[in-house]
Design a protein around this motif. Structure first.
Motif, short mmCIF file in Angstrom:
data_model
loop_
_atom_site.label_atom_id
_atom_site.label_comp_id
_atom_site.label_asym_id
_atom_site.label_seq_id
_atom_site.Cartn_x
_atom_site.Cartn_y
_atom_site.Cartn_z
N VAL A 175 0.86 -1.18 0.00
CA VAL A 175 0.00 0.00 0.00
C VAL A 175 0.89 1.23 0.00
CG1 VAL A 175 -1.90 1.19 1.16
CG2 VAL A 175 -1.68 -1.30 1.35
N MET A 176 0.65 2.14 -0.95
CA MET A 176 1.53 3.29 -1.11
C MET A 176 1.25 4.38 -0.07
SD MET A 176 3.32 2.11 -3.48
CE MET A 176 4.37 3.56 -3.64
N ALA A 177 2.32 5.07 0.34
CA ALA A 177 2.22 6.13 1.33
C ALA A 177 2.20 7.53 0.71
CB ALA A 177 3.38 6.04 2.33
N ARG A 178 2.92 7.70 -0.36
CA ARG A 178 2.97 9.03 -0.97
C ARG A 178 3.19 8.89 -2.47
NH1 ARG A 178 8.70 10.77 -0.49
NH2 ARG A 178 9.86 9.22 0.71
N PRO A 179 2.93 9.96 -3.24
CA PRO A 179 3.08 9.84 -4.70
C PRO A 179 4.48 9.38 -5.08
CG PRO A 179 1.96 11.87 -4.13
CD PRO A 179 2.45 11.28 -2.84
N ALA A 180 4.52 8.45 -6.01
CA ALA A 180 5.81 7.91 -6.47
C ALA A 180 5.84 7.94 -7.99
CB ALA A 180 5.99 6.47 -5.97
N TYR A 181 6.79 8.69 -8.53
CA TYR A 181 6.94 8.78 -9.98
C TYR A 181 8.42 8.75 -10.32
CZ TYR A 181 6.36 10.37 -14.80
OH TYR A 181 6.37 10.47 -16.18
N ARG A 182 8.80 7.76 -11.10
CA ARG A 182 10.18 7.56 -11.54
C ARG A 182 11.15 7.47 -10.35
NH1 ARG A 182 10.72 10.96 -17.27
NH2 ARG A 182 9.04 9.82 -18.30
N VAL A 183 10.77 6.64 -9.40
CA VAL A 183 11.64 6.43 -8.24
C VAL A 183 12.60 5.27 -8.54
CG1 VAL A 183 9.90 7.29 -6.67
CG2 VAL A 183 10.06 4.83 -7.08
N THR A 184 13.74 5.28 -7.90
CA THR A 184 14.72 4.22 -8.10
C THR A 184 14.37 3.01 -7.24
OG1 THR A 184 16.16 4.95 -6.30
CG2 THR A 184 16.50 5.96 -8.48
N VAL A 185 14.97 1.88 -7.57
CA VAL A 185 14.79 0.68 -6.76
C VAL A 185 15.25 0.93 -5.34
CG1 VAL A 185 15.50 -1.73 -6.45
CG2 VAL A 185 14.98 -0.86 -8.76
N GLU A 186 16.34 1.65 -5.19
CA GLU A 186 16.93 1.90 -3.87
C GLU A 186 16.02 2.72 -2.97
OE1 GLU A 186 19.75 0.46 -6.61
OE2 GLU A 186 18.52 2.30 -6.80
N GLU A 187 15.22 3.60 -3.53
CA GLU A 187 14.36 4.46 -2.72
C GLU A 187 12.90 4.02 -2.71
OE1 GLU A 187 14.49 8.40 -4.35
OE2 GLU A 187 13.93 7.73 -6.36
N ALA A 188 12.56 3.00 -3.48
CA ALA A 188 11.15 2.62 -3.68
C ALA A 188 10.43 2.27 -2.39
CB ALA A 188 11.06 1.47 -4.67
N THR A 280 6.44 4.54 -15.48
CA THR A 280 5.38 4.89 -16.43
C THR A 280 4.25 5.67 -15.76
OG1 THR A 280 5.82 2.92 -17.75
CG2 THR A 280 3.65 3.94 -18.01
N SER A 281 3.83 5.20 -14.58
CA SER A 281 2.65 5.76 -13.92
C SER A 281 3.02 6.42 -12.60
CB SER A 281 1.63 4.65 -13.65
OG SER A 281 1.27 3.99 -14.85
N ARG A 282 2.18 7.35 -12.18
CA ARG A 282 2.38 7.98 -10.87
C ARG A 282 1.52 7.23 -9.86
NH1 ARG A 282 4.34 12.85 -9.59
NH2 ARG A 282 4.09 13.59 -11.73
N LEU A 283 2.17 6.54 -8.93
CA LEU A 283 1.45 5.87 -7.87
C LEU A 283 1.02 6.90 -6.84
CD1 LEU A 283 4.13 3.65 -8.48
CD2 LEU A 283 2.36 2.31 -7.36
N LEU A 284 -0.18 6.71 -6.27
CA LEU A 284 -0.76 7.67 -5.35
C LEU A 284 -0.98 7.04 -3.97
CD1 LEU A 284 -3.45 9.08 -7.81
CD2 LEU A 284 -1.23 10.11 -7.24
N PRO A 285 -1.08 7.86 -2.93
CA PRO A 285 -1.32 7.31 -1.59
C PRO A 285 -2.55 6.42 -1.54
CG PRO A 285 -0.73 9.63 -1.45
CD PRO A 285 -0.92 9.33 -2.91
N GLY A 286 -2.40 5.25 -0.92
CA GLY A 286 -3.49 4.30 -0.83
C GLY A 286 -3.58 3.35 -2.00
N ASP A 287 -2.82 3.59 -3.07
CA ASP A 287 -2.82 2.67 -4.21
C ASP A 287 -2.23 1.32 -3.79
OD1 ASP A 287 -3.90 4.56 -5.85
OD2 ASP A 287 -2.10 4.92 -7.04
N LEU A 288 -2.63 0.30 -4.52
CA LEU A 288 -2.17 -1.06 -4.25
C LEU A 288 -1.22 -1.53 -5.33
CD1 LEU A 288 -5.53 -2.81 -3.28
CD2 LEU A 288 -3.80 -1.89 -1.73
#
Length: 332
Positions: A175-188, A280-288
């Motif tokens: 479950v995502m906590a905050r928007p994630a766009y083009r994040v690296t594996v190390e910070e994911a 590719t996509s921007r993950l948003l808080p609460g996304d699965l």
């Protein structure tokens, strides 16, 4: 179905869920071991609060949740008298296919054409080589699911009359906590709030478009019927799960163990999946982000879901869900 208090078993000091009185509105609950729950709308003074709203302010909320979990004077209620719902309403659901090595091998063998000249051993060896190459090339396979397919962890699952081969697929979900766009594996993993259980049901008969073989898979039809994604019961904070890459995923059908595998068998772990999707996509808080299902599906056993079946799914540290299958037209 209503969960027993034992269903409040999970790792860490608390988890998040969505509960309700029998006919009342749902509310976000802070659940602690022993089967007690706190209405977070009242505790935090936010009448319109949802679990998704909590994830939208996760960095500020997490310390406050720890304080509340330790507060014995708070207005705790017994969980046994409440109904448990899906723990979050995501805006987006990202799913991972072909992510467990043994599962993919089993499915590919089960779906072989009748005129396939290879022996079973030859087919397994060839598919295994493809899996190893995918892992080396760092190319996960992800697609999109519908939030409308989500249902509660103890609700009945209605099997549509058109679904000829309904199958189970128990999965670890991030479950995502905050928007994630083009994040690296190390910070994911810094973008992951917690983990929960998903059973990503699939009608095997409609996975492939036989009328348009060049198009390939039909994920809309085979996976997105209402209720085809039982979710929860709880979202356990990521900090309470020592290693999401080493959890036991177990599904029992009518008491018989069908899936029992470690997340170690994943080709791509949580960090790689989140990073890949975010390119590719921007993950948003609460996304699965669903991570795929291990070996032991119905196609492997030659036994698909039918009316009256009861599925019990558990993942280390995340609790357990229990759902009953009901043929369409017979649901109460």
């Amino acid at each position: 179905m209503k969960p027993a208090a034992a269903s409040a078993s999970f790792s860490g000091p608390f988890a998040l869920g969505v509960v309700s009185d029998s006919d009342q509105a749902t509310f976000p609950g802070l659940v602690i071991p022993g089967g007690r729950v706190l209405d977070l709308r009242t505790a935090l003074g936010e009448p319109a609060l949802t679990t998704r709203g909590i994830f939208e302010h996760w960095d500020e909320m997490l310390p406050r949740l720890h304080e509340l979990a330790a507060d014995e004077t708070a207005d705790w209620r017994p969980l046994e008298h409440l109904r448990v719902h899906a723990p979050v309403e995501p805006r987006q659901v990202f799913q991972s296919g072909a992510n467990y090595r043994q599962h993919v091998i089993d499915l590919e063998v089960a779906h072989r054409a009748p005129d396939d000249p290879r022996t079973v051993e030859e087919a397994r060896a060839e598919i295994a080589a493809v899996m190893d190459r995918r892992a080396a090339e760092d190319l996960p396979y992800a697609f999109i699911g519908l939030p409308s397919a989500i249902t509660g962890p103890f609700d009945d699952v209605v099997l549509p009359d058109w679904a000829q081969q309904p199958d189970w697929e128990l999965e670890l979900a991030a479950v995502m906590a905050r928007p994630a766009y083009r994040v690296t594996v190390e910070e994911a993993l810094e973008y992951v709030a917690g983990y929960t259980i998903a059973n990503d049901l699939t009608d095997r008969a409609t996975v492939f478009r036989r009328d348009m073989k060049a198009i390939g898979t039909d994920w809309l039809r085979c996976k997105n019927a209402p209720g085809f994604t039982p979710l929860g019961p709880w979202i356990v904070p990521a900090e309470s799960i020592a290693d999401p890459g080493d959890l036991r995923v177990t599904l029992k059908l009518n008491g018989e163990t069908m899936q029992d595998e470690s997340t170690k068998d994943m080709l791509f772990g949580i960090a790689r999946l989140v990073s890949y999707i975010s390119q590719t996509s921007r993950l948003l808080p609460g996304d699965l982000v669903l991570t795929g299902s291990p070996a032991g599906n119905g196609m492997h056993w030659g036994r698909l879901l039918r009316d009256g079946d009861v599925m019990e799914g558990s993942i280390t540290g995340l609790g357990a869900q229990r759902t009953r299958c009901v043929a369409e037209g017979t649901a109460s």
